[in-house]
Design an enzyme around this catalytic site. Structure first.
Site, PDB file in Angstrom:
ATOM      1  N   ARG A 127      47.930  46.050  30.822  1.00 38.45           N
ATOM      2  CA  ARG A 127      48.004  45.246  32.041  1.00 38.45           C
ATOM      3  C   ARG A 127      48.155  43.776  31.658  1.00 38.45           C
ATOM      4  O   ARG A 127      47.274  43.209  31.000  1.00 38.45           O
ATOM      5  CB  ARG A 127      46.738  45.429  32.879  1.00 38.45           C
ATOM      6  CG  ARG A 127      46.463  46.870  33.289  1.00 38.45           C
ATOM      7  CD  ARG A 127      47.244  47.256  34.525  1.00 38.45           C
ATOM      8  NE  ARG A 127      47.090  48.680  34.835  1.00 38.45           N
ATOM      9  CZ  ARG A 127      46.087  49.193  35.544  1.00 38.45           C
ATOM     10  NH1 ARG A 127      45.135  48.401  35.992  1.00 38.45           N
ATOM     11  NH2 ARG A 127      46.039  50.488  35.791  1.00 38.45           N
ATOM     12  N   GLU A 178      47.430  40.989  32.819  1.00 38.61           N
ATOM     13  CA  GLU A 178      46.606  40.184  33.707  1.00 38.61           C
ATOM     14  C   GLU A 178      45.895  39.127  32.874  1.00 38.61           C
ATOM     15  O   GLU A 178      45.133  39.450  31.970  1.00 38.61           O
ATOM     16  CB  GLU A 178      45.578  41.059  34.423  1.00 38.61           C
ATOM     17  CG  GLU A 178      46.200  42.136  35.308  1.00 38.61           C
ATOM     18  CD  GLU A 178      45.139  43.000  35.978  1.00 38.61           C
ATOM     19  OE1 GLU A 178      43.947  42.680  35.828  1.00 38.61           O
ATOM     20  OE2 GLU A 178      45.503  43.974  36.642  1.00 38.61           O
ATOM     21  N   ARG A 204      35.498  42.358  33.320  1.00 37.76           N
ATOM     22  CA  ARG A 204      35.969  43.470  34.153  1.00 37.76           C
ATOM     23  C   ARG A 204      37.406  43.874  33.855  1.00 37.76           C
ATOM     24  O   ARG A 204      37.854  44.923  34.298  1.00 37.76           O
ATOM     25  CB  ARG A 204      35.853  43.082  35.631  1.00 37.76           C
ATOM     26  CG  ARG A 204      34.426  43.013  36.137  1.00 37.76           C
ATOM     27  CD  ARG A 204      34.381  42.414  37.533  1.00 37.76           C
ATOM     28  NE  ARG A 204      35.199  43.143  38.478  1.00 37.76           N
ATOM     29  CZ  ARG A 204      34.808  44.219  39.152  1.00 37.76           C
ATOM     30  NH1 ARG A 204      33.598  44.705  38.953  1.00 37.76           N
ATOM     31  NH2 ARG A 204      35.604  44.821  40.015  1.00 37.76           N
ATOM     32  N   HIS A 205      38.159  43.035  33.152  1.00 40.90           N
ATOM     33  CA  HIS A 205      39.571  43.325  32.949  1.00 40.90           C
ATOM     34  C   HIS A 205      39.969  43.089  31.495  1.00 40.90           C
ATOM     35  O   HIS A 205      39.549  42.117  30.881  1.00 40.90           O
ATOM     36  CB  HIS A 205      40.434  42.449  33.861  1.00 40.90           C
ATOM     37  CG  HIS A 205      40.149  42.631  35.317  1.00 40.90           C
ATOM     38  ND1 HIS A 205      39.211  41.872  35.980  1.00 40.90           N
ATOM     39  CD2 HIS A 205      40.663  43.505  36.226  1.00 40.90           C
ATOM     40  CE1 HIS A 205      39.168  42.256  37.253  1.00 40.90           C
ATOM     41  NE2 HIS A 205      40.031  43.241  37.421  1.00 40.90           N
ATOM     42  N   GLU A 207      32.511  48.752  40.169  1.00 42.38           N
ATOM     43  CA  GLU A 207      33.461  49.860  40.182  1.00 42.38           C
ATOM     44  C   GLU A 207      33.633  50.464  38.790  1.00 42.38           C
ATOM     45  O   GLU A 207      33.867  49.760  37.812  1.00 42.38           O
ATOM     46  CB  GLU A 207      34.822  49.374  40.693  1.00 42.38           C
ATOM     47  CG  GLU A 207      35.898  50.439  40.672  1.00 42.38           C
ATOM     48  CD  GLU A 207      37.282  49.856  40.459  1.00 42.38           C
ATOM     49  OE1 GLU A 207      38.093  50.491  39.771  1.00 42.38           O
ATOM     50  OE2 GLU A 207      37.537  48.735  40.958  1.00 42.38           O
ATOM     51  N   SER A 236      38.384  54.719  40.211  1.00 40.85           N
ATOM     52  CA  SER A 236      39.165  54.486  41.419  1.00 40.85           C
ATOM     53  C   SER A 236      40.163  55.626  41.599  1.00 40.85           C
ATOM     54  O   SER A 236      40.727  56.131  40.626  1.00 40.85           O
ATOM     55  CB  SER A 236      39.909  53.154  41.325  1.00 40.85           C
ATOM     56  OG  SER A 236      40.618  52.871  42.513  1.00 40.85           O
ATOM     57  N   ARG A 277      34.863  50.274  30.157  1.00 38.76           N
ATOM     58  CA  ARG A 277      33.958  49.947  31.268  1.00 38.76           C
ATOM     59  C   ARG A 277      32.872  50.992  31.412  1.00 38.76           C
ATOM     60  O   ARG A 277      31.711  50.670  31.674  1.00 38.76           O
ATOM     61  CB  ARG A 277      34.749  49.800  32.567  1.00 38.76           C
ATOM     62  CG  ARG A 277      33.877  49.326  33.726  1.00 38.76           C
ATOM     63  CD  ARG A 277      34.686  49.049  34.989  1.00 38.76           C
ATOM     64  NE  ARG A 277      35.570  47.906  34.812  1.00 38.76           N
ATOM     65  CZ  ARG A 277      36.305  47.387  35.798  1.00 38.76           C
ATOM     66  NH1 ARG A 277      36.259  47.928  37.008  1.00 38.76           N
ATOM     67  NH2 ARG A 277      37.087  46.357  35.584  1.00 38.76           N
TER      68      ARG A 277
END
Length: 549
Positions: free
Chosen positions: A322, A324, A330-331, A475, A478, A530
């Site tokens: 990703r 990002e 969290r990422h 979270e 998902s 995670r």
């Protein structure tokens, strides 16, 4: 008469007495000097005798063949010894037996000329070893053993003996090794750039760089992330890091075990794609010979296409990329994704149940099968254990109910607003108070905040048949029911914000696969890092960096 000789002062009885006295004194002095010389000669003779005795003892080292440095493995012709190697994990079954094993030195010290102690490690197991001089074991071997450099690799033979009092400095507390042979297989250079025992400790709570290094209450340093990553092979020798890797392996094994028993097929989907899918956002572009290619954001399209290909249940463990530019815990730009997709019979909640049972299975089995590793990690990062519900009793909360709970607690948000991270954590506390569970599912998310392939809710066009699973308000998984009709999928893609072209190179084949009949299906996925972070209650970025550094 003036020329007549006069008698000397020594003449007569008085002079004779004086001469006799002087002679006796000279004899005494000579005697003392002779005695002194004799004592000196005797001492010299004794010294020479002792030296010769020591030299003879050195020359006749009874342990000469039982210790030393071995030649580099592979540098000489191999001759099998036939000696069976042991595992320290099985030490209890070898009480009063002699075993041989490979290990490395955590600590070595000489207690006296006749005694040395070593702390030896193999995997996550450590044991105290004793080298004691005797008629069969020389002082030379004691000295050599106690001076072996930390982190050197050894091949040790010794007798397993039970101790009267527990050994606090080792994980094996009821036994010690009485060494009979000790060979250095690979010598570690000193000083080490990073002490392994310092890598066993938590990272500084504020700041991760070397400039933020601090000292703990006991005065030992809390080594910053820069130092650890610059010396990564040393850092990874820490037992806590070994435990994290074992736990990560365990999560993957448990994931596959649970789903395999329920008929899932393990798949491996492409990670280099010719076109960007899922809207083309947040993808890494790379050169593929004379054209552009892209790293896969997820296996989502492939999973669904396999369901359309009559695979009823599929799962995958693989890398996800990703693009990002996020600097949070969290990422990640690269992580390991654990994904599943399955057809359902009547309602997508069937898939929700599978995912809930899967998560509970992983949490509970980690605590059972990997207790030693989880306790080791928790010894550094002290957090209360999770409160987990019983199987089949995971709290399921509709998104609207979650909004109502937050509003009642003072939060201001709209009916279809996506939850912020602080709001998710707040909701987690409210759920714990109301339902007594750290783990819960939030169902029927707003359609606008979900991917374009998410099935709209039949009860409210602003909602969707989608869900997230949370642990303490964060979270961890998902998923959703996917649209399995080509016309509806193309429509939803065009209406999505931002719009997605269903006829583009990265989406055309995906949309077309549903034109030939595909059963209703749903799925979900989570990031391995995670899950490990939350399973072990570790709240620092370092655990999320394990895979990528």
């Amino acid at each position: 008469m003036a020329d007549q000789e006069q008698p000397t002062a020594a003449a007569g009885p008085a002079g004779e007495a004086a001469d006799e006295k002087k002679s006796k004194n000279a004899e005494k002095k000579a005697k003392k000097e002779a005695e002194k010389a004799a004592k000196k000669a005797a001492a010299k003779e004794r010294e020479l005798a002792e030296r010769k005795k020591k030299e003879d003892a050195d020359a006749a080292d009874v342990s000469a063949d039982s210790y030393g440095e071995l030649p580099l493995v592979g540098s000489k012709d191999f001759k099998p010894t036939g000696t069976q190697r042991s595992n320290l994990a099985d030490i209890a079954s070898n009480e009063d037996k002699e075993i041989t094993f490979r290990c490395w030195v955590e600590n070595a010290r000489v207690q006296s000329a006749k005694l040395a102690f070593l702390n030896l490690r193999q995997g996550l197991n450590t044991v105290q070893a004793v080298v004691a001089a005797s008629e069969k074991l020389s002082k030379q071997m004691v000295k050599f053993s106690g001076s072996v450099s930390t982190e050197s690799t050894l091949v040790v033979t010794g007798l397993v003996k039970r101790v009267k009092e527990e050994i606090k400095s080792a994980t094996i507390k009821e036994f010690e090794i009485h060494i009979t042979k000790l060979f250095v297989e690979v010598k570690a250079e000193v000083p080490l750039p990073l002490q392994v025992e310092d890598a066993e400790r938590p990272l500084p709570s504020a700041g991760l760089g070397d400039e933020d290094e601090k000292q703990a209450d006991d005065g030992r340093p809390l080594v910053g992330l820069n130092t650890r990553l610059d010396n990564r092979t040393i850092d990874l020798r820490a037992k806590i890091n070994h435990a994290i890797f074992i736990i990560k392996s365990g999560v993957c094994a448990l994931f596959q075990e649970f789903l395999s028993k329920r008929g899932f097929t393990l798949i491996h989907t492409p990670k280099i794609q010719g076109a960007a899918g899922e809207g083309g956002a947040n993808v890494f572009e790379l050169k593929y010979f004379d054209r552009s290619a892209y790293l896969a954001q997820s296996p989502q399209f492939y999973k669904q296409m396999l369901i359309a290909s009559r695979f009823q249940k599929v799962m995958e463990i693989g890398p996800v990329f990703r693009a990002e530019n996020s600097n949070t815990a969290r990422h990640l730009t690269e992580f390991v994704g654990l994904d599943l997709e399955m057809e359902f019979q009547e309602n997508y909640h069937e898939v929700m149940s599978v995912l809930e049972e899967l998560m509970l299975f992983i949490f509970k089995e980690l605590d059972t099968r990997y207790r030693a590793e989880t306790e080791l990690v928790r010894s550094a990062y002290h957090v209360e254990p999770f409160k987990l519900p019983e199987s089949g009793k995971v709290p399921r909360i509709n998104f609207a109910e979650g909004i109502a709970m937050l509003r009642e607690a003072g939060e201001e948000l709209g009916d279809y607003d996506d939850l912020t991270t602080p709001q998710e954590k707040h909701l987690g506390k409210l759920v714990l108070e109301k339902y007594g569970s750290d783990f819960y599912t939030l169902d029927q998310f707003p359609l606008a905040v979900r991917p374009a392939y998410t099935m709209p809710s039949p009860t409210n066009p602003n909602l969707s048949n989608s869900y997230d699973m949370f642990m303490r308000g964060q979270e961890i998984c998902s998923g959703a029911q996917r649209i399995h009709d080509a016309a509806l999928l193309a429509k939803m893609m065009r209406e999505h914000d931002p719009p997605i072209n269903p006829d583009a190179d990265g989406t055309r084949d995906y949309v077309n696969c549903f034109r030939y009949g595909c059963p209703p299906h749903a799925g979900g996925g989570f990031g391995l890092e995670r899950i490990v972070q939350f399973c072990e209650c570790c709240v620092v970025d370092f655990l999320l960096l394990i895979q990528n550094c």
